[in-house]
Motif scaffolding. Sequence first.
Motif, short mmCIF file in Angstrom:
data_model
loop_
_atom_site.label_atom_id
_atom_site.label_comp_id
_atom_site.label_asym_id
_atom_site.label_seq_id
_atom_site.Cartn_x
_atom_site.Cartn_y
_atom_site.Cartn_z
N PRO A 152 0.59 -1.62 0.67
CA PRO A 152 -0.24 -0.22 -0.11
C PRO A 152 0.88 1.07 -0.18
O PRO A 152 0.84 1.96 -0.74
CB PRO A 152 -1.30 -0.35 0.66
CG PRO A 152 -0.74 -2.02 1.59
CD PRO A 152 0.51 -2.14 1.45
N SER A 153 1.94 1.82 0.59
CA SER A 153 2.77 2.24 0.96
C SER A 153 4.16 2.76 -1.11
O SER A 153 4.38 3.37 -0.94
CB SER A 153 3.62 2.04 1.73
OG SER A 153 4.64 1.66 1.78
N PHE A 154 3.76 2.45 -1.47
CA PHE A 154 4.21 2.32 -2.54
C PHE A 154 4.27 3.01 -3.52
O PHE A 154 2.54 3.26 -3.54
CB PHE A 154 4.76 0.51 -3.09
CG PHE A 154 5.61 0.62 -5.26
CD1 PHE A 154 6.81 0.57 -4.97
CD2 PHE A 154 4.61 0.96 -6.09
CE1 PHE A 154 7.53 0.84 -5.89
CE2 PHE A 154 5.69 0.21 -7.29
CZ PHE A 154 7.32 0.84 -6.64
N LYS A 155 5.18 3.99 -3.75
CA LYS A 155 4.43 5.26 -5.08
C LYS A 155 5.24 5.05 -6.32
O LYS A 155 4.98 6.35 -7.13
CB LYS A 155 4.59 6.70 -3.94
CG LYS A 155 3.99 6.43 -2.83
CD LYS A 155 4.42 8.16 -2.86
CE LYS A 155 2.84 8.65 -1.03
NZ LYS A 155 3.28 9.68 -0.34
N GLY A 156 5.53 3.99 -6.43
CA GLY A 156 6.24 4.10 -7.97
C GLY A 156 7.82 4.85 -8.26
O GLY A 156 8.06 5.12 -7.10
N PRO A 157 7.27 5.68 -9.41
CA PRO A 157 8.96 6.34 -9.81
C PRO A 157 8.53 7.82 -9.15
O PRO A 157 9.05 8.54 -9.84
CB PRO A 157 8.68 6.60 -11.03
CG PRO A 157 7.41 6.10 -11.32
CD PRO A 157 6.44 5.31 -10.84
N ILE A 158 7.52 8.25 -8.34
CA ILE A 158 7.86 9.04 -8.44
C ILE A 158 7.68 9.44 -6.94
O ILE A 158 7.13 11.07 -6.31
CB ILE A 158 5.62 9.58 -8.71
CG1 ILE A 158 5.09 9.32 -7.49
CG2 ILE A 158 5.44 9.86 -9.97
CD1 ILE A 158 3.71 9.60 -7.72
N ALA A 159 7.93 8.54 -6.12
CA ALA A 159 8.37 9.26 -4.47
C ALA A 159 8.82 10.23 -4.32
O ALA A 159 8.87 10.86 -3.07
CB ALA A 159 9.29 8.06 -4.36
N ASN A 160 10.86 10.05 -5.22
CA ASN A 160 11.06 11.95 -4.59
C ASN A 160 11.38 12.62 -5.04
O ASN A 160 12.34 12.61 -5.80
CB ASN A 160 12.91 10.98 -3.64
CG ASN A 160 12.54 9.59 -2.60
OD1 ASN A 160 11.68 10.59 -1.69
ND2 ASN A 160 12.93 8.98 -2.81
#
Length: 414
Positions: free
Chosen positions: A17-25
């Motif tokens: 659920p916490s995974f945001k893909g390549p837009i995390a940082n």
Amino acid sequence: MGTGDHPEFGEPKKFEPSFKGPIANRSCTDVICCLLFIVALVGYFIVGLVAWTHGDPRKVIYATDSRGEFCGQMGTSNRDKPYLFYFNILKCASPLLLLHLQCPTTQICVKKCPDVFASFITAHQFRKWEPEKWKNYLQFCKPGFNDSDKSPVEILRDQDCPTFLTPSKPFSQRCFPALETNKGVVMVDNKTNFHLDGSLVNATQLLEGAKGANEVRDAREVVMKIFEDYTKSWYWILIGMVLALVLSLVFVLLMRFIAKVMVWLSILLVIAALGYGIFHCYMEYARLKGVQGSDINIKDLGFQTDLRVYLHLRQTWLAFMIAQIIVEVIIILLLIFLRKRIAIAIALIKEASRAIGCMMSSLLYPLITFALLLFCIAYWAITAVYPLNYMSWLSLADLLLPIMTVPLQTVTLT
């Protein structure tokens, strides 16, 4: 399909659920460069605004003095002074001359060109005994010059008067040294060297200076001719760009289906075109053999506004032929040693064409970029024919200095 514990496409990812893909940082980068780019754009438009306000496109062609006033123009103080006089034409031989389109010496408008050798120091020393010579010299000094409160050194330092005069003739509203040749020797008034206040001046130096001043005039005429050509044929240029756009779209579509044929056909057509170019250059080179004037060196001919003049020289066609031979050999060698990589490139191009076919909107981005580049080039071309005089550059500096200095004093990098 994969079998057993090793599927074909690797292990499947488990749901997080916490995974945001390549837009995390993600964050903004190159902020300082962006600010500098914005400052450059603002300066770009300010330069154009000041040029359009204070500039005059007629200055590109017609003779103007150092103050930007036209020579021989009715309704001005120069109405009876049709010729432009250079204080020191030797400075016009500078190799950086064409970068500024201006000879780096004081220029004034005069009624007539000087017809004798004269030196300022000598004329100033004997002004009381030879007032006519001094009066004749004064007409080549700056307008409003008063010698009563300055020494000769101060006058020359402030460039109020020229250091020396040489016999000159008017050409294209400009005073050029009256050069002549005798058995291949360049002379002025039957002299090759002359002493002026202890300094030796050679007629060849005057010739180089006159060539430099003439190159400025020719370069200005080229700029105006280019601008006139654009104003007369802009619709043909627009039609050509639209046709190029349509042909490019057709080419992209054809690459989707017959990429291999299109790539190899393009390569072969380029090789054939270069081969014909080599043949044509050789035929022109051979045809001009023995023709009077065809063996003149391009360097000796100098810069010419009519580029067709160079097509009458054998050296021009020889240079074209050598350049095309070099390109032809390079392409053939690349085909021999990189033929396998070309086959890989063809496969990649074919897949890329299919991808573009599924995302036709991606073709709009190059059009936007092209439109912006076209706008910048047109803006530069229009602004370039509005040359600025000294007072215009002072106005521009007054506008730009507050913009450039305030941010530099307030920005702190951490």
